[in-house]
Design an enzyme around this catalytic site. Structure first.
Site: not given
Ligand code: BES
Ligand code: MN
Ligand code: ZN
Length: 493
Positions: A272, A283, A346
């Protein structure tokens, strides 16, 4: 963790000798007759402020007056806006808690007219949310100069009866759960590690007699959790698969609550930008929501079985980290081509979801994750994204969102979106094209639910607030604890 003591009490608040009495009033109404004595103690300041429209009762509006005599020393009017709603009462009580803290008032009372269980519950939650502060990492000033935090808040009800007592007990439990979650989300990544989340879960489990199992890299390798472990292979910290089992029901299938627990998300090799990367300590807010909800559900003794599951690690670039182009094999046997290592949540959830579905055969499975920046683009910081394959579960979540004052908005999970995650080399890839990022993320998760009735909450925009919301200061909001609790409550016997 420090939390404010809550109590319920009946009677004319004019007789309460207390440093602060907060009074929540809707707009456009005169001062209720029950408060005539309090008004007199302020020399008529309250009725005067209303009459002169110096206080209109608009949402979040406040007015402070001083009182004489043996009753409250200060009286604060707090506006509820046009209608008295449970969520509005929660908000006003939160403002009362915040103001009391800021003023260095240690004991306060909150009056809002109504006293049914739901109202008392929401007042209790609000007071506790507002008073919450994370001070652990600030050096304290000398004792004499230390601001005195709010210690106790008394909810003033018409009667101290079964209903108001039940409301208080539930409110305490929910607020405690939310504050457990907020503390975890506020803590920096060097302190809130996967091991710390596991220890917090174990502490909750111990206090409430739940079963809690924690597995590390070794166990997960043996289980074949190749998707979760791909994320964890870039960090020396031991990843944790945490399972908390609450048995309040009979032999029926449990509800599974699943949380994304990335204690820090640097993006990994698909790193990032540096700007604002520090936010990625949050997170693990989904995981914090699971721990907080389990705390609340267990102390409310809800008559239902609930399993909380968390996948926790950090996403780091390193010589051992996963690389774009890698293909990994998930717990359910499906293969995944990793296109972007920053779509790591995910990958973790994939294995936790299929483990939850296979192991517990849940009646419903709901996950919460700070999953996509795209949800912030779509819904801003106001509503969480709600997606799922089972409309019944989705509808119950949307209703839980409303009851809990945590707005949610449904997005589609149509098969057209699945096209985007097709891979040339594996069963699927871990990202789609640019558009509809929150939906393709959910479509990816749906590949791992093994037929369980499922909904997914994308809380990337709502778990943390950068703006002072008035009712709640900057920082972690406690989302999605109330949605989880209300959903479970709605299914409890
Ligand atoms: N944890 C982030 C999601 C996120 C991003 C939350 C910004 C809050 C603000 C997640 O792991 C992530 O990095 N998602 C990527 C997915 C992309 C690579 C497809 C994102 O949203 O940019
Ligand atoms: Mn990421
Ligand atoms: Zn992430």
């Amino acid at each position: 963790m420090m939390s404010v003591a809550l109590a319920v009490r009946a009677g004319d608040p004019a007789g309460f000798s207390i440093p602060l009495l907060a009074i929540a009033l809707p707009s456009g109404t005169p001062l209720p007759r029950e408060l005539a004595k309090v008004d007199r103690a302020t020399g008529g300041a309250l009725s005067r402020a209303l009459k002169e429209k110096d206080f209109k009762g608009a949402r979040d509006e406040t007015l402070l007056a001083y009182a004489k005599g043996k009753g409250p020393e200060r009286v604060m009017l707090i506006g509820l806006g046009a209608a008295v709603t449970a969520n509005g009462v929660c908000r006003a009580a939160s403002i009362a808690g915040r103001k009391a803290n800021a003023m260095g008032v240690q004991r306060a009372a909150f009056w809002c007219g109504a006293s049914d269980a739901t109202t008392v519950e929401n007042a209790a939650i609000g007071a506790s949310l507002g008073a919450w502060e994370y001070r652990d990492l600030k050096t304290l000033p000398p004792v004499s100069e230390r601001p005195k935090p709010l210690v106790s808040m008394t909810i003033v009800a018409a009667k101290v009866d079964a209903a108001s007592r039940a409301g208080l007990a539930a409110g305490k439990a929910i607020a405690e759960g939310q504050n457990v979650a907020r503390t975890l989300a506020m803590m920096p990544g060097n302190l809130c590690t996967p091991a710390h989340i596991a220890a917090t879960a174990q502490d909750v489990a111990k206090r409430h007699g739940l079963k809690c199992t924690v597995r590390g890299r070794k166990e997960m390798t043996a289980m074949g959790m190749g998707s979760f472990l791909a994320v964890a292979q870039g960090t020396p910290q031991d990843p944790k698969l945490i399972v908390m089992e609450y048995k309040g029901g009979g032999s029926e299938r449990p509800i599974c609550l699943v949380g994304k627990g990335l204690c820090f998300d640097s993006g990994g090799i698909s790193i990032k930008p540096a700007d604002r990367m520090e936010w990625m300590k949050f997170d693990m807010s989904g995981a914090a929501g699971v721990v907080g909800a389990m705390e609340a559900i267990a102390s409310m003794k809800l008559k239902i079985n609930v399993v909380g599951l968390i996948g926790s690690t950090t996403n780091m670039p390193s010589g051992t980290a996963m690389n774009p182009g890698d293909v990994v094999k998930a717990y359910n046997g499906k293969t995944i081509e990793i296109i972007n290592t920053d779509a790591e949540g995910r990958l973790v959830l994939a294995d936790v979801l299929s483990y939850a579905a296979r192991e517990f055969k849940p009646q419903a499975m709901v996950d919460a994750a700070t999953l996509t920046g795209a949800i912030v683009v779509a819904l801003g910081n106001t509503a969480m994204g709600v997606l799922g394959t089972d409309q019944q579960v989705v509808d119950e979540i949307l209703a839980a969102n409303k009851r809990g004052g945590e707005p949610g908005w449904q997005m589609p999970t149509w098969p057209e979106y699945k096209e985007q995650i097709k891979s040339d080399v594996a069963d699927m890839k871990n990202i789609g094209s640019r558009g509809g990022g929150s939906i393709t993320a959910a479509m990816f998760l749906a590949e791992f639910i093994e037929g369980a009735p499922w909904a997914h909450l994308d809380i990337a925009g709502t778990a943390y607030t950068e703006a002072d919301l008035g009712s709640i200061g900057r920082g972690p909001t406690g989302v999605p604890v109330r949605t989880f609790v209300e959903f479970v409550r709605g299914r409890a016997r």
